[in-house]
Write an enzyme that holds these catalytic residues in place. Sequence first.
Site, PDB file in Angstrom:
ATOM      1  N   ILE A 140      58.511  19.254 109.997  1.00 42.14           N
ATOM      2  CA  ILE A 140      59.061  20.568 110.362  1.00 42.14           C
ATOM      3  C   ILE A 140      57.982  21.665 110.317  1.00 42.14           C
ATOM      4  CG2 ILE A 140      59.838  21.345 108.073  1.00 42.14           C
ATOM      5  CD1 ILE A 140      62.475  22.243 109.487  1.00 42.14           C
TER       6      ILE A 140
ATOM      7  N   ASP B 241      59.856  21.571 100.879  1.00 41.81           N
ATOM      8  CA  ASP B 241      59.478  22.861 100.265  1.00 41.81           C
ATOM      9  C   ASP B 241      57.965  22.891 100.009  1.00 41.81           C
ATOM     10  OD1 ASP B 241      59.664  25.310  99.008  1.00 41.81           O
ATOM     11  OD2 ASP B 241      60.782  24.592  97.258  1.00 41.81           O
TER      12      ASP B 241
ATOM     13  N   THR C 252      69.163  15.968 101.168  1.00 43.72           N
ATOM     14  CA  THR C 252      69.192  14.498 101.203  1.00 43.72           C
ATOM     15  C   THR C 252      67.922  13.839 100.657  1.00 43.72           C
ATOM     16  OG1 THR C 252      68.369  14.300 103.492  1.00 43.72           O
ATOM     17  CG2 THR C 252      70.754  14.533 103.194  1.00 43.72           C
ATOM     18  N   GLY C 253      67.023  14.637 100.087  1.00 46.24           N
ATOM     19  CA  GLY C 253      65.827  14.079  99.444  1.00 46.24           C
ATOM     20  C   GLY C 253      66.005  14.085  97.940  1.00 46.24           C
ATOM     21  N   VAL C 254      65.247  14.941  97.277  1.00 49.05           N
ATOM     22  CA  VAL C 254      65.288  15.066  95.814  1.00 49.05           C
ATOM     23  C   VAL C 254      66.714  15.320  95.307  1.00 49.05           C
ATOM     24  CG1 VAL C 254      64.480  16.494  93.868  1.00 49.05           C
ATOM     25  CG2 VAL C 254      62.912  15.937  95.719  1.00 49.05           C
TER      26      VAL C 254
HETATM   27  N1  AR6 Z   1      59.416  17.953 107.566  1.00 51.09           N
HETATM   28  C1  AR6 Z   1      60.728  17.628 107.688  1.00 51.09           C
HETATM   29  N2  AR6 Z   1      61.432  17.029 106.725  1.00 51.09           N
HETATM   30  C2  AR6 Z   1      60.787  16.738 105.581  1.00 51.09           C
HETATM   31  C3  AR6 Z   1      59.424  17.042 105.345  1.00 51.09           C
HETATM   32  C4  AR6 Z   1      58.736  17.684 106.409  1.00 51.09           C
HETATM   33  N3  AR6 Z   1      57.460  18.026 106.301  1.00 51.09           N
HETATM   34  N4  AR6 Z   1      59.090  16.619 104.103  1.00 51.09           N
HETATM   35  C5  AR6 Z   1      60.193  16.052 103.570  1.00 51.09           C
HETATM   36  N5  AR6 Z   1      61.211  16.113 104.454  1.00 51.09           N
HETATM   37  P1  AR6 Z   1      63.775  17.417 100.016  1.00 51.09           P
HETATM   38  P2  AR6 Z   1      66.301  18.527  98.955  1.00 51.09           P
HETATM   39  C6  AR6 Z   1      62.608  15.612 104.346  1.00 51.09           C
HETATM   40  O1  AR6 Z   1      63.605  16.566  98.800  1.00 51.09           O
HETATM   41  O2  AR6 Z   1      66.892  17.175  98.844  1.00 51.09           O
HETATM   42  C7  AR6 Z   1      62.175  20.407  96.437  1.00 51.09           C
HETATM   43  O3  AR6 Z   1      61.365  20.108  95.350  1.00 51.09           O
HETATM   44  C8  AR6 Z   1      62.905  14.574 103.303  1.00 51.09           C
HETATM   45  O4  AR6 Z   1      62.466  13.297 103.746  1.00 51.09           O
HETATM   46  O5  AR6 Z   1      62.603  18.120 100.554  1.00 51.09           O
HETATM   47  O6  AR6 Z   1      67.123  19.635  99.536  1.00 51.09           O
HETATM   48  C9  AR6 Z   1      62.779  21.801  96.353  1.00 51.09           C
HETATM   49  O7  AR6 Z   1      61.923  22.713  95.705  1.00 51.09           O
HETATM   50  C10 AR6 Z   1      64.432  14.668 103.252  1.00 51.09           C
HETATM   51  O8  AR6 Z   1      65.000  13.929 104.331  1.00 51.09           O
HETATM   52  O9  AR6 Z   1      64.925  18.556  99.788  1.00 51.09           O
HETATM   53  C11 AR6 Z   1      64.039  21.568  95.607  1.00 51.09           C
HETATM   54  O10 AR6 Z   1      63.807  21.591  94.214  1.00 51.09           O
HETATM   55  C12 AR6 Z   1      64.691  16.161 103.499  1.00 51.09           C
HETATM   56  O11 AR6 Z   1      63.449  16.686 104.010  1.00 51.09           O
HETATM   57  C13 AR6 Z   1      64.467  20.191  96.024  1.00 51.09           C
HETATM   58  O12 AR6 Z   1      63.274  19.531  96.438  1.00 51.09           O
HETATM   59  C14 AR6 Z   1      65.093  16.946 102.268  1.00 51.09           C
HETATM   60  O13 AR6 Z   1      64.385  16.470 101.141  1.00 51.09           O
HETATM   61  C15 AR6 Z   1      65.405  20.223  97.211  1.00 51.09           C
HETATM   62  O14 AR6 Z   1      65.837  18.922  97.488  1.00 51.09           O
END
Ligand code: AR6
Length: 190
Positions: free
Chosen positions: A22, A45, A133-135
């Site tokens: 993104i 993030d 859907t990540g952390v």
């Molecule tokens: N571009 C697009 N999607 C991405 C990228 C990228 N560069 N990198 C990761 N993803 P997450 P959450 C995807 O964990 O679950 C952070 O530490 C990833 O594969 O980023 O909302 C924040 O500070 C997954 O499908 O976000 C919060 O503390 C999606 O983005 C916490 O994580 C979301 O994963 C938020 O957790």
Amino acid sequence: MGDNAVGIAVNRAKLSITRGDITRQATDAIVNAANSGLMGGGGVDGAIHRAGGPTILEECKQIIARQRRLPIGQAVMTAGGNLSAKYVIHTVGPVWGGGGKGEATLLASAYRESLKLAAANKLASVSFPSISTGVYGYPVDQAVRVALEAIILFLQKSTTTVKEVVVVLFDSRTFDVYSEALKEIESKEK
Ligand code: AR6
């Protein structure tokens, strides 16, 4: 399944999904799946702050100085720093707690409030990651329905400046789940 972008028309806008990073999107705004502290983190993030440079964190600090924290389901906006996108809309999705803690409502709110903020600033295009859907552990097969429904509802209801919404999926499994869901929605519309 290939990695081709899939898209549908909603009202006078276009909703599409694509696989990728993104931080490379050139839409007016990209949305950050942040946390309530707005001080950066891992996942998307971390990637946004790394790619966008320190001015984004500076602005986040000013926001936190004013309002202490960003509640789950709300959104705020900063400039995009070194990114191609002009702005970053920071929102906070819910941590998955089994589904009985209002997660779906809060996740829908994160998408809706981000889009409202984009429209309030007269932006035409916005990219989202798959929030929570990540952390935060929200199951992708459940999050996808909430995400796409919230975006579609917003585009259907409002006479918004937002004409293009792209959901950018980082990994192939998440992309495939979103792709299937969007195709299903498309086939129901026909
Ligand atoms: N571009 C697009 N999607 C991405 C990228 C990228 N560069 N990198 C990761 N993803 P997450 P959450 C995807 O964990 O679950 C952070 O530490 C990833 O594969 O980023 O909302 C924040 O500070 C997954 O499908 O976000 C919060 O503390 C999606 O983005 C916490 O994580 C979301 O994963 C938020 O957790």
